[in-house]
Write an enzyme that holds these catalytic residues in place. Structure first.
Site, PDB file in Angstrom:
ATOM      1  N   LYS A 112      -5.378  -3.000 -35.308  1.00 25.06           N
ATOM      2  CA  LYS A 112      -6.571  -2.191 -35.636  1.00 25.06           C
ATOM      3  C   LYS A 112      -6.808  -2.187 -37.136  1.00 25.06           C
ATOM      4  O   LYS A 112      -7.949  -2.254 -37.593  1.00 25.06           O
ATOM      5  CB  LYS A 112      -6.390  -0.744 -35.158  1.00 25.06           C
ATOM      6  N   LYS A 192     -12.534 -11.373 -22.452  1.00 24.39           N
ATOM      7  CA  LYS A 192     -12.456 -10.368 -21.393  1.00 24.39           C
ATOM      8  C   LYS A 192     -13.817  -9.669 -21.305  1.00 24.39           C
ATOM      9  O   LYS A 192     -14.450  -9.438 -22.347  1.00 24.39           O
ATOM     10  CB  LYS A 192     -11.372  -9.373 -21.803  1.00 24.39           C
ATOM     11  N   LYS A 195     -18.074  -4.500 -23.520  1.00 21.70           N
ATOM     12  CA  LYS A 195     -19.320  -4.164 -24.216  1.00 21.70           C
ATOM     13  C   LYS A 195     -19.418  -4.913 -25.545  1.00 21.70           C
ATOM     14  O   LYS A 195     -20.493  -5.347 -25.948  1.00 21.70           O
ATOM     15  CB  LYS A 195     -19.382  -2.660 -24.477  1.00 21.70           C
TER      16      LYS A 195
END
Ligand code: SF4
Length: 328
Positions: A112, A192, A195
């Site tokens: 992240k 994958k 959104k």
């Protein structure tokens, strides 16, 4: 007495078929066997959200999809993480027993931090502690996870174990319920379904929208012309046929290899399969959406029921940590 399951998911708005195949259908099935608590983790979402403008709408749309898919507020507790603020208090208390080194080693923190270098916030580091608080606040014994999430759950178990040994046995160490979530690739056939890649088909899409989306799917690049034989094993439209036209996959594979079927027809077949599988879901969703206060009522009842458990656990934790006077 049934064991208790906890699972949380970030508010991502209207759900897509990847969400359904990967998580929601499993949530629905677990309701029959376990005492389930399912939570939309809005505070977790804040660790990486750039804007909160759509947060409430995303929560509502997601819950509508969960309900239409079969999550039943009579069987499960369905709520939003921040509606039970005790989780924030437990997070702070657990952070006092969690060595910083454990958190800095978490691979997803490093990932992240790489993905959002402009926003490496404190919450990102503490994410696994909040996740532990989510689970142990409700004394959940079972957490459904995919193989890739096992290290996170192991960390939650270590934090619970450390608390138990520093103070007194308080939390069950949550066990993983390993579930083989199918990897659902998106319409690009590479990433994958999600959104962020705009490669998804919403569960609530209309039949026409579904067909339109399916038509954009990438297929076997070797099929330049209708007469070119194809390779279904490398085509994601074919892999999606396994979920929606399971009885016809062998026939489709043979026809693809012999150029007996073209990609346009194959995609139309897939769209028909998706539309027919999702028709009952879509009808239920429209009916639920017409009940304007439904989501608010479900979430507020869920928060109320979750809070009863949360308050009890938190009082126990505070007493064990010496923050409350022991009853004499
Ligand atoms: Fe894929 Fe179907 Fe085209 Fe074969 S016919 S390449 S399985 S879309």
């Amino acid at each position: 007495m049934k064991q208790r399951v906890f699972s949380g998911a970030r508010p991502t708005g209207k759900q897509h078929i990847g969400n359904y195949l990967g998580a929601i259908q499993n949530y629905v099935a677990l309701q029959e066997e376990y005492d389930c608590i399912y939570c939309i983790v809005d505070v977790h979402a804040l660790t990486s959200l750039e804007s909160t403008d759509r947060l409430q709408e995303d929560i509502n749309e997601m819950m509508l999809d969960w309900l239409a898919a079969g999550l039943d507020p009579q069987k499960s507790i369905l709520f939003v993480q921040s509606h039970v603020p005790e989780v924030m208090e437990l997070h702070t208390l657990l952070s006092m027993v969690t060595p910083l080194g454990w958190l800095l080693r978490v691979p997803t923190f490093k990932e992240k931090a790489r993905m959002q270098p402009q926003n490496v916030n404190y919450g990102l580091v503490g994410y696994p502690v909040l996740m532990t608080a989510d689970i142990v606040l409700y004394k959940a014994e079972v957490v459904p996870v995919g193989e890739d999430q096992l290290p996170h759950l192991e960390l939650a178990r270590e934090i619970a174990r450390r608390f138990n040994s520093m103070f007194a046995p308080t939390f069950p160490e949550p066990q993983a319920k390993l579930t083989s979530f199918p990897l659902v690739l998106g319409l690009d056939g590479v990433q994958k379904m999600g959104k962020s890649y705009n490669n998804y088909i919403e569960l609530a899409a209309t039949s026409e929208e579904t067909l339109e989306r399916v038509m954009t799917a990438v297929t076997d690049p070797a099929r330049q012309y209708r007469s070119d034989p194809g390779h279904p094993e490398i085509c994601n439209v074919f892999s999606l046929q396994h979920f929606f036209n399971i009885n016809r996959v062998e026939e489709i594979a043979a026809e693809c290899r012999s150029a007996g079927i073209g990609c346009v027809d194959c995609k139309k077949l897939l769209a028909r399969g998706i539309n027919s599988a999702l028709e009952p879901f879509r009808e239920r969703r429209i009916a639920l959406e017409a009940k304007h206060q439904l989501v608010v009522e479900v979430l507020s009842d869920g928060a109320r029921r979750a809070q009863v458990i949360a308050k009890e656990t938190l009082a126990e934790v505070k007493e064990r940590m010496g923050l409350l006077q022991r009853a004499v």
